[in-house]
Design a protein around this motif. Structure first.
Motif, short mmCIF file in Angstrom:
data_model
loop_
_atom_site.label_atom_id
_atom_site.label_comp_id
_atom_site.label_asym_id
_atom_site.label_seq_id
_atom_site.Cartn_x
_atom_site.Cartn_y
_atom_site.Cartn_z
N ASP A 21 121.71 -31.18 114.96
CA ASP A 21 121.77 -29.75 115.05
C ASP A 21 120.38 -29.26 115.79
O ASP A 21 120.31 -28.06 116.59
CB ASP A 21 122.18 -28.92 114.08
N THR A 22 119.47 -29.82 115.10
CA THR A 22 118.05 -29.18 115.39
C THR A 22 117.03 -29.92 116.20
O THR A 22 115.79 -29.70 116.29
CB THR A 22 117.06 -28.84 113.98
N ALA A 23 117.69 -30.76 116.93
CA ALA A 23 116.95 -31.71 117.94
C ALA A 23 116.08 -30.74 118.96
O ALA A 23 115.06 -31.23 119.24
CB ALA A 23 117.80 -32.78 118.39
N ARG A 24 116.84 -29.77 119.64
CA ARG A 24 116.18 -29.09 120.48
C ARG A 24 115.49 -27.79 120.23
O ARG A 24 115.96 -27.21 118.98
CB ARG A 24 117.20 -28.81 121.76
N GLN A 25 114.52 -27.30 120.77
CA GLN A 25 113.84 -25.97 120.26
C GLN A 25 114.89 -25.10 120.25
O GLN A 25 115.53 -24.78 121.24
CB GLN A 25 112.67 -25.67 121.21
N PRO A 26 115.04 -24.05 119.24
CA PRO A 26 115.84 -23.08 119.19
C PRO A 26 115.46 -21.88 120.17
O PRO A 26 114.34 -21.82 120.56
CB PRO A 26 115.69 -22.52 117.75
N THR A 27 116.58 -20.86 120.39
CA THR A 27 116.40 -19.28 120.80
C THR A 27 115.90 -18.54 119.52
O THR A 27 116.36 -18.89 118.66
CB THR A 27 117.50 -19.14 121.46
N ILE A 28 114.89 -17.86 119.87
CA ILE A 28 114.50 -16.86 118.99
C ILE A 28 114.65 -15.51 119.58
O ILE A 28 114.47 -15.17 120.68
CB ILE A 28 113.03 -17.20 118.37
N GLY A 29 114.65 -14.47 118.54
CA GLY A 29 114.90 -13.21 119.13
C GLY A 29 114.62 -12.24 117.93
O GLY A 29 114.38 -12.53 116.70
N LEU A 30 114.65 -11.02 118.26
CA LEU A 30 114.42 -9.63 117.22
C LEU A 30 115.39 -8.78 117.51
O LEU A 30 115.91 -8.42 118.53
CB LEU A 30 113.09 -9.18 117.24
N SER A 31 116.02 -8.18 116.32
CA SER A 31 116.70 -6.94 116.22
C SER A 31 116.02 -5.68 115.93
O SER A 31 116.55 -4.86 115.58
CB SER A 31 117.91 -7.22 115.15
#
Length: 192
Positions: free
Chosen positions: A51-61
């Motif tokens: 599940d975590t092999a690729r860099q995630p997308t990050i964001g802010l609310s």
């Protein structure tokens, strides 16, 4: 009875505020949105290495109007990578990427995605906890800082990033790098 209900509600409210694992310093209240493919991370979510092999997308609310530095650390690594049970517990630095900025307007759910063309100073290195007996989850903690204008990584901070990945000390890095406290965080678990 009424008093215990109020205390229970306060305890639950306090537990739901923390976006960092219990006991982690500095504690952070604002959630960093972390998504692996279609899997949105809630604090403590169990994920696999795949599940975590690729860099995630990050964001802010929250309102986004600056540049940011993102870090991911493993709080449950060992000083002995070959035989983790024979080593001492140690925080391991996985990733530090600078120059994150808003990639557009907020989504319908109020989240602004952050992107960066930078690949460092410490490139993406996905979770890879070794198989352990008994198995136990590693807490991968994601932290986001406001990046100061014209920020250049001070020599002491750069030395930590390059040579002190095992036993990494986040508060010492914050001081050496000239950063304030993290503005957002999140963590997930991966078991080897």
């Amino acid at each position: 009875m009424k008093g215990s209900s109020i205390l229970s509600a306060l305890a639950l409210a306090g537990a739901s505020v923390a976006q960092t694992p219990s006991g982690f310093t500095p504690a952070v209240e604002q959630k960093l949105e972390v998504t692996f493919g279609t899997k949105a991370v809630t604090p403590g979510l169990a994920l696999s290495k795949a599940d975590t092999a690729r860099q995630p997308t990050i964001g802010l609310s929250i309102p986004v109007n600056g540049t940011y530095v993102w870090m991911m650390i493993d709080l449950d690594a060992s000083t002995n990578f070959i035989n983790p049970g024979a080593g001492q517990p140690a925080t391991y630095l996985h990733t530090v990427i600078r120059d994150f900025k808003a990639s557009g307007a907020a989504s319908a759910d109020g989240v602004t995605t952050l992107t960066s063309t930078a690949t460092g100073p410490v490139a993406w290195f996905g979770p890879a906890p070794p198989a352990e007996n008994p198995p136990h989850p590693h807490r991968y903690t994601n932290l986001l800082w406001v990046q100061p204008a014209n920020w250049q990584i001070p020599a002491a901070a750069n030395q930590m990033l390059q040579a002190q990945k095992s036993g990494f000390n986040v508060p010492n890095f914050i001081t050496a790098a000239g950063l304030g406290n993290p503005i957002a965080a999140n963590y997930f678990n991966v078991t080897g």
